[in-house]
Design a protein around this motif. Structure first.
Motif, short mmCIF file in Angstrom:
data_model
loop_
_atom_site.label_atom_id
_atom_site.label_comp_id
_atom_site.label_asym_id
_atom_site.label_seq_id
_atom_site.Cartn_x
_atom_site.Cartn_y
_atom_site.Cartn_z
N ALA A 179 -3.00 8.72 -25.96
CA ALA A 179 -3.26 7.34 -26.03
C ALA A 179 -3.59 7.02 -27.73
CB ALA A 179 -4.36 6.77 -25.27
N LEU A 180 -3.74 8.02 -28.42
CA LEU A 180 -4.32 7.86 -29.83
C LEU A 180 -3.16 7.72 -30.68
CD1 LEU A 180 -6.87 10.80 -29.99
CD2 LEU A 180 -7.35 8.55 -29.86
N SER A 181 -3.22 6.91 -31.62
CA SER A 181 -2.25 6.86 -32.94
C SER A 181 -2.03 8.31 -33.26
CB SER A 181 -2.61 5.86 -33.83
OG SER A 181 -2.59 4.36 -33.25
N PRO A 182 -1.09 8.63 -34.03
CA PRO A 182 -0.95 9.94 -34.68
C PRO A 182 -2.01 10.03 -35.75
CG PRO A 182 1.40 8.89 -34.55
CD PRO A 182 0.33 7.82 -33.86
N GLY A 183 -2.42 9.15 -36.42
CA GLY A 183 -3.21 9.46 -37.54
C GLY A 183 -4.78 9.73 -37.10
N ILE A 226 -15.43 5.57 -25.94
CA ILE A 226 -14.60 4.48 -25.56
C ILE A 226 -15.47 3.05 -25.65
CG2 ILE A 226 -12.74 3.44 -24.07
CD1 ILE A 226 -12.29 6.15 -23.43
N VAL A 227 -15.41 2.09 -26.28
CA VAL A 227 -16.11 0.91 -26.04
C VAL A 227 -15.30 0.08 -25.48
CG1 VAL A 227 -17.32 -0.96 -27.19
CG2 VAL A 227 -17.40 1.24 -28.16
N ALA A 249 -3.62 0.04 -23.41
CA ALA A 249 -3.28 0.22 -21.96
C ALA A 249 -3.06 1.43 -21.34
CB ALA A 249 -1.68 -0.51 -21.89
N LYS A 250 -3.14 2.49 -22.24
CA LYS A 250 -3.09 3.75 -21.65
C LYS A 250 -4.51 4.46 -21.46
CE LYS A 250 1.06 5.98 -24.04
NZ LYS A 250 1.78 6.87 -24.67
N VAL A 251 -5.53 3.86 -22.40
CA VAL A 251 -6.65 4.13 -22.17
C VAL A 251 -7.29 3.45 -20.90
CG1 VAL A 251 -8.99 3.84 -23.27
CG2 VAL A 251 -7.12 4.58 -24.68
N PHE A 293 -10.22 3.50 -16.93
CA PHE A 293 -10.63 2.15 -16.19
C PHE A 293 -9.88 1.67 -15.19
CE2 PHE A 293 -12.28 1.66 -20.93
CZ PHE A 293 -13.59 2.09 -20.57
N ALA A 294 -8.98 2.48 -14.52
CA ALA A 294 -8.08 2.26 -13.47
C ALA A 294 -8.98 1.56 -12.42
CB ALA A 294 -7.10 3.09 -13.17
#
Length: 194
Positions: free
Chosen positions: A67-71, A84-85, A150-152, A157-158
């Motif tokens: 779910a993380l951006s590459p950077g 995760i807030v 959305a992935k997180v 949190f599903a």
């Protein structure tokens, strides 16, 4: 009574956003203490919509990674903890407990715009309190966006009413890898007294 200069340095003047981490674990008891401090910060109507997942285990980190951006991958995988807030979009169901002297729950039921604004604003405040509590306990923090919410949400949190807001890497920062502090706006550039 004002805090000492040493305390103000630790919380503000010398505190930095970290991206590189020392390989030193963060104890679960310290995370519980951190939450207890952060939970004391004010929110509107004591709504406390913030929800926190302290991602520590290799398995949980592996779940977060896609779910993380590459950077943000390298620094997040190296951080001892990533928080995760989240924000509970049904926070108002707790208001009879948290704000018992009036029927505050009725202010929110069916008012999606107010729910969304209150959850976003106050969970952001609670994340900021968490950063300041971390600094007060000797931890360093690296708050960030740069992730697929959305992935997180699907992974962590599903089946709940919680949505992710932002992430905070926590641990003991590698001060040798800090860059020079970026400038800040002056009072006259960003504020006024009316």
């Amino acid at each position: 009574m004002p805090l000492s200069d040493d305390a103000l340095d630790q919380l503000f003047r010398e505190a930095r956003t970290h991206s590189a981490w020392l390989p030193k674990p963060v104890d679960d008891a310290l995370l519980r203490q951190l939450f207890s401090l952060a939970a004391m910060g004010p929110t509107s109507a004591n709504s406390s919509p913030g929800r926190f997942v302290f991602v520590k285990s290799a398995e949980a980190k592996a779940q977060l990674k896609p779910a993380l951006s590459p950077g943000n991958v390298e620094k997040t995988m190296a951080a001892p903890v990533t928080v995760i807030v989240g924000m509970d979009m049904a926070f108002y169901d707790y208001l009879p407990k948290l704000f018992p002297h009036t029927d505050a729950r009725s202010w929110f039921v069916g008012n999606d715009d107010l729910i969304r604004a209150t959850a976003q604003r106050n969970s952001s405040l609670q994340g900021a309190y968490l950063i300041m509590a971390a600094r007060s306990l000797g931890l360093d923090a690296g708050p960030m966006s740069g992730f697929d919410a959305a992935k997180v949400d699907e992974t962590f949190f599903a089946g709940t009413t919680i949505k992710s807001n932002f992430l905070i890497n926590l641990g003991y920062g590698d001060h040798a890898k800090l860059h020079a502090r970026n400038p800040r706006l002056s009072f006259d550039e960003a504020a006024r007294i009316a």
